[in-house]
Design a protein around this motif. Structure first.
Motif, PDB file in Angstrom:
ATOM      1  N   MET A   1       0.707  -1.367  -0.185  1.00 19.31           N
ATOM      2  CA  MET A   1      -0.058   0.193  -0.160  1.00 19.31           C
ATOM      3  C   MET A   1       0.781   1.383  -0.130  1.00 19.31           C
ATOM      4  O   MET A   1       1.563   1.291   0.737  1.00 19.31           O
ATOM      5  CB  MET A   1      -0.895   0.051   0.925  1.00 19.31           C
ATOM      6  N   LEU A   6      -4.117   5.963  -1.583  1.00 12.98           N
ATOM      7  CA  LEU A   6      -4.982   6.812  -0.598  1.00 12.98           C
ATOM      8  C   LEU A   6      -5.050   8.035  -0.890  1.00 12.98           C
ATOM      9  O   LEU A   6      -5.984   8.256  -1.047  1.00 12.98           O
ATOM     10  CB  LEU A   6      -4.058   6.988   0.611  1.00 12.98           C
ATOM     11  N   VAL A  44      -5.990  -4.580  -1.572  1.00 11.99           N
ATOM     12  CA  VAL A  44      -7.267  -4.618   0.184  1.00 11.99           C
ATOM     13  C   VAL A  44      -7.927  -5.729  -0.767  1.00 11.99           C
ATOM     14  O   VAL A  44      -8.486  -6.607   0.281  1.00 11.99           O
ATOM     15  CB  VAL A  44      -7.815  -3.526  -0.150  1.00 11.99           C
ATOM     16  N   GLY A  45      -8.018  -5.881  -1.128  1.00 10.21           N
ATOM     17  CA  GLY A  45      -8.708  -7.852  -2.865  1.00 10.21           C
ATOM     18  C   GLY A  45     -10.088  -7.710  -2.109  1.00 10.21           C
ATOM     19  O   GLY A  45     -10.661  -9.086  -2.306  1.00 10.21           O
ATOM     20  N   THR A  46     -10.339  -6.637  -2.185  1.00  5.95           N
ATOM     21  CA  THR A  46     -12.214  -7.182  -3.177  1.00  5.95           C
ATOM     22  C   THR A  46     -12.820  -5.499  -3.322  1.00  5.95           C
ATOM     23  O   THR A  46     -12.063  -4.456  -3.529  1.00  5.95           O
ATOM     24  CB  THR A  46     -13.224  -6.846  -1.152  1.00  5.95           C
ATOM     25  N   LYS A  65     -15.465   1.912   4.449  1.00  2.00           N
ATOM     26  CA  LYS A  65     -14.767   1.829   5.339  1.00  2.00           C
ATOM     27  C   LYS A  65     -12.795   2.187   4.943  1.00  2.00           C
ATOM     28  O   LYS A  65     -12.421   3.146   6.310  1.00  2.00           O
ATOM     29  CB  LYS A  65     -14.374   0.380   6.176  1.00  2.00           C
ATOM     30  N   VAL A  66     -12.806   1.611   4.331  1.00  5.04           N
ATOM     31  CA  VAL A  66     -11.622   2.314   3.688  1.00  5.04           C
ATOM     32  C   VAL A  66     -11.237   3.414   2.774  1.00  5.04           C
ATOM     33  O   VAL A  66     -10.387   3.766   4.033  1.00  5.04           O
ATOM     34  CB  VAL A  66     -10.792   1.731   2.215  1.00  5.04           C
ATOM     35  N   TYR A  69     -10.665   5.202   6.729  1.00 10.71           N
ATOM     36  CA  TYR A  69      -9.162   4.699   7.283  1.00 10.71           C
ATOM     37  C   TYR A  69      -8.164   5.363   6.064  1.00 10.71           C
ATOM     38  O   TYR A  69      -7.071   6.184   6.822  1.00 10.71           O
ATOM     39  CB  TYR A  69      -8.848   3.505   7.470  1.00 10.71           C
ATOM     40  N   THR A  73      -5.349   8.110   8.037  1.00 14.16           N
ATOM     41  CA  THR A  73      -3.427   7.780   7.610  1.00 14.16           C
ATOM     42  C   THR A  73      -3.706   9.182   7.381  1.00 14.16           C
ATOM     43  O   THR A  73      -2.433   9.933   7.616  1.00 14.16           O
ATOM     44  CB  THR A  73      -3.984   6.899   6.399  1.00 14.16           C
TER      45      THR A  73
ATOM     46  N   THR B  77      -4.043   2.348   8.140  1.00 11.43           N
ATOM     47  CA  THR B  77      -3.462   1.410   7.152  1.00 11.43           C
ATOM     48  C   THR B  77      -3.293  -0.217   7.450  1.00 11.43           C
ATOM     49  O   THR B  77      -3.576  -0.807   6.684  1.00 11.43           O
ATOM     50  CB  THR B  77      -1.881   1.829   6.522  1.00 11.43           C
ATOM     51  N   SER B  79      -5.385  -1.292   9.358  1.00 12.16           N
ATOM     52  CA  SER B  79      -7.262  -1.258   9.067  1.00 12.16           C
ATOM     53  C   SER B  79      -7.365  -1.989   8.439  1.00 12.16           C
ATOM     54  O   SER B  79      -8.388  -1.882   7.906  1.00 12.16           O
ATOM     55  CB  SER B  79      -8.089  -0.175  10.318  1.00 12.16           C
ATOM     56  N   ILE B  80      -6.901  -0.587   6.950  1.00 10.95           N
ATOM     57  CA  ILE B  80      -7.124  -1.218   5.620  1.00 10.95           C
ATOM     58  C   ILE B  80      -7.360  -2.277   5.094  1.00 10.95           C
ATOM     59  O   ILE B  80      -8.083  -2.683   4.299  1.00 10.95           O
ATOM     60  CB  ILE B  80      -6.395   0.063   5.043  1.00 10.95           C
ATOM     61  N   LEU B  81      -6.064  -2.729   5.561  1.00 14.45           N
ATOM     62  CA  LEU B  81      -6.145  -3.846   5.139  1.00 14.45           C
ATOM     63  C   LEU B  81      -7.048  -4.815   5.960  1.00 14.45           C
ATOM     64  O   LEU B  81      -7.605  -5.898   4.631  1.00 14.45           O
ATOM     65  CB  LEU B  81      -4.701  -4.837   5.323  1.00 14.45           C
ATOM     66  N   VAL B  83      -9.845  -4.917   6.141  1.00 15.50           N
ATOM     67  CA  VAL B  83     -11.803  -4.057   6.242  1.00 15.50           C
ATOM     68  C   VAL B  83     -11.413  -4.994   5.206  1.00 15.50           C
ATOM     69  O   VAL B  83     -12.805  -6.206   4.775  1.00 15.50           O
ATOM     70  CB  VAL B  83     -11.862  -2.280   5.319  1.00 15.50           C
ATOM     71  N   GLY B  84     -10.461  -4.857   3.711  1.00 15.19           N
ATOM     72  CA  GLY B  84     -10.545  -5.750   2.806  1.00 15.19           C
ATOM     73  C   GLY B  84     -10.378  -7.403   3.306  1.00 15.19           C
ATOM     74  O   GLY B  84     -11.521  -8.510   2.392  1.00 15.19           O
ATOM     75  N   HIS B  87     -13.484  -8.546   4.478  1.00 14.37           N
ATOM     76  CA  HIS B  87     -14.688  -8.830   3.030  1.00 14.37           C
ATOM     77  C   HIS B  87     -14.876 -10.101   2.576  1.00 14.37           C
ATOM     78  O   HIS B  87     -15.487 -10.086   1.280  1.00 14.37           O
ATOM     79  CB  HIS B  87     -14.793  -7.562   2.415  1.00 14.37           C
ATOM     80  N   VAL B  88     -13.368 -10.288   2.087  1.00 15.82           N
ATOM     81  CA  VAL B  88     -12.605 -11.165   1.012  1.00 15.82           C
ATOM     82  C   VAL B  88     -12.861 -12.967   1.907  1.00 15.82           C
ATOM     83  O   VAL B  88     -13.943 -13.969   1.316  1.00 15.82           O
ATOM     84  CB  VAL B  88     -11.653 -10.790   0.711  1.00 15.82           C
ATOM     85  N   LYS B 278      -9.499   1.251  16.029  1.00 15.80           N
ATOM     86  CA  LYS B 278      -8.775   0.026  15.545  1.00 15.80           C
ATOM     87  C   LYS B 278     -10.030  -1.175  14.428  1.00 15.80           C
ATOM     88  O   LYS B 278     -11.097  -0.973  14.783  1.00 15.80           O
ATOM     89  CB  LYS B 278      -7.940  -0.848  16.397  1.00 15.80           C
ATOM     90  N   TYR B 279      -9.852  -1.210  13.148  1.00 14.63           N
ATOM     91  CA  TYR B 279     -10.635  -1.420  12.807  1.00 14.63           C
ATOM     92  C   TYR B 279     -11.083  -3.128  13.185  1.00 14.63           C
ATOM     93  O   TYR B 279      -9.973  -4.193  13.359  1.00 14.63           O
ATOM     94  CB  TYR B 279     -10.561  -1.882  10.713  1.00 14.63           C
TER      95      TYR B 279
END
Lengths: 310, 310
Positions: A1, A6, A44-46, A65-66, A69, A73, B77, B79-81, B83-84, B87-88, B278-279
């Motif tokens: 990332m 971002l 992020v994968g989605t 959500k992303v 954050y 960031t 950051t 938290s961003i991951l 989230v992914g 969802h995945v 934190k997510y």
DNA sequence: CGTTCTTACGTGTGTCGTAACGATC
DNA sequence: GATCGTTACGACACACGTAAGAACG
């Protein structure tokens, strides 16, 4: 990332989902931004975006959500740089204030005069907006400090510092019959055409509530976003003005008569707000102090002081 | 500014200012980390490190602040991951729990059994530590959830969820004379040699306070960090054990006698904590719910629920 | 057909690793 | 002299910009 990714993401959102506009905003070409978004989504994968064809039109749940954050960031990284600027040149930089017309026009001038004396090297920017916008600007770090009366308390991401209280006054042409009557009551006022602030501004809600509570409905013939417009139409004889006392200027407004109305309406509190986790530079804290000292303090001796904790 | 640079910075701090250790930790070579630090310092524009020769030994004031924001940046950051990942593959991932021996040994097993049934694909990691360490681990995102009785409330960066309350019991060999006496009082207890938890653990402070308040001083002959050690030495006849009731196992501990002492000591509250911003992944929230449901809830009907706000 | 985004490709910057040098204990 | 850090340099990767192609209105 990458931080760039971002940055592209939030800029995309802030430009209402136009990759080209975002690219222009970021001084990049479209393909670069496209790539950022693609890579970020991949990592992020989605799916983050709602697409119509190959056009991005919105955020998925995950995207929302992303973005949240991502904003945080970037705000943190901005704070890192702010720390540096503070240590390198304590008294140089930019102070971006978001405020309403009334504050900018009538409250801030003496504060800014004193601040500029103390920090002549600081560039001051005043951004005007309605309270809701100001709250957003503070949250998104478009301005450093937001100064207004409303809308700030609702935002949990904002740190809010009450500064001073004020109330309304009646303004009328010097020969207006209402001036001879007393006491001034809500009943009396409701018999005249009134001019006051538009909704969403400086306690407009409480203005109407005060009448409603005693079963009255004020006859507002004109509502304006700023005090100068109110005064102008009072001079035109369109009606009685009800506005913030502090906006009455002794010298310049002598063709108008002023009567205090603080016995009729609740007190309003002007506040300063800033993003809770933002790093405040020394002169930014100092501005807050000057603002509190320069206006009538809410409670003497309970001066605001910087705190590092959340 | 690059995220890599921030990562190098915080790793440097976490490795007690050894560039080489930080590099190893990050799977990089020393020069790379050196360059990160140099570039970051350059961009921030002020000295971040205290140097002795060309060795880095500490942080300047500015450095401290920068590290603070750098930590936050990296947490965002992460938290961003998260989230992914959520969802995945909603039901796959790692749940890192930091807790004390007593919780891990006596409270968590049934909770984890239920959790593992619901989320068989989630890898569970249990990290043990003293409460202070656990709080730090949660703040620094070394663990996702910290579970213990003490030290969590003090950290403003932690969100703390009280889960259940417990109290102490007396444990003694079945033939011990104290078992025939009643009522059990602090006076009585203070006449025997006692074995209980070391300071900093599971309400040790309140343990002593309870005696001190009535002018007594307990005769603690051994203090241990975990309940198994306490039980062991009670079996050895070294003294009476005072420990968490929940750590008494009906089957396995039948060679010991147990007496409730909740009339003598204040109730302790076991809490779950995690970094405020934190997510939390779905299964992480779910773990909290299972924990609350699986243990006696603090207050029925007031179940914890996820909130997006701060 | 213009607008908007994507894909493809070249170039320049940047980042990391190897290697040699310098400082500190 | 052993450890720890910086500087120097080369290989590789990466990110951006240009240019051409595809989808939408």
């Amino acid at each position: 990332m990458k931080l760039r990714q971002l940055r592209s993401l939030v800029t995309l959102v802030d430009t209402r989902f136009s990759v080209s506009r975002a690219a222009k905003e970021l001084h990049l070409v479209q393909p670069a931004v496209s790539q950022h978004l693609k890579q970020l989504e991949e990592e992020v994968g989605t799916r983050l975006f709602v697409r119509q064809g190959n056009r991005l039109t919105g955020l998925t749940d995950a995207g929302e959500k992303v973005v949240h954050y991502a904003r945080r960031t970037l705000a943190e990284t901005a704070s890192i740089l702010a720390v540096g600027r503070d240590h390198v040149a304590e008294d140089r930089g930019v102070l971006r204030i978001g405020t309403t017309h009334t504050q900018a026009r009538y409250v801030l001038p003496p504060v800014i005069r004193r601040f500029s004396m103390a920090y002549p090297e600081v560039e001051l920017q005043i951004h005007q907006g309605v309270p809701d916008q100001l709250a957003d600007m503070a949250v998104h770090d478009t301005v450093d400090l937001a100064i207004c009366t409303e809308a700030l308390d609702s935002h949990p991401a904002l740190k809010v510092i009450p500064c001073f209280r004020w109330n309304r006054c009646l303004v009328a042409p010097t020969d207006h019959p209402v001036l001879s009557k007393r006491p001034l009551t809500l009943e009396l006022l409701s018999t005249y055409p009134l001019i006051t602030y538009v909704i969403g501004f400086t306690g407009h809600g409480r203005f109407h509530d005060s009448f409603a509570r005693v079963g009255l409905r004020p006859r507002v013939v004109l509502s304006a976003a700023d005090t100068d417009v109110i005064k102008t139409y009072v001079r035109e004889g369109l009606g009685l003005g009800i506005m913030a006392c502090l906006a009455f200027e002794a010298g310049r407004d002598d063709d108008l008569a002023m009567r205090d109305l603080s016995h009729l309406f609740p007190w309003e509190v002007t506040k300063i707000a800033y993003a809770r986790e933002k790093y405040l530079r020394r002169f930014q804290e100092e501005f807050i102090n000057i603002f509190q000292a320069g206006t009538q303090p809410m409670a003497r001796g309970r001066k605001w002081q910087a705190s590092t904790g959340p």
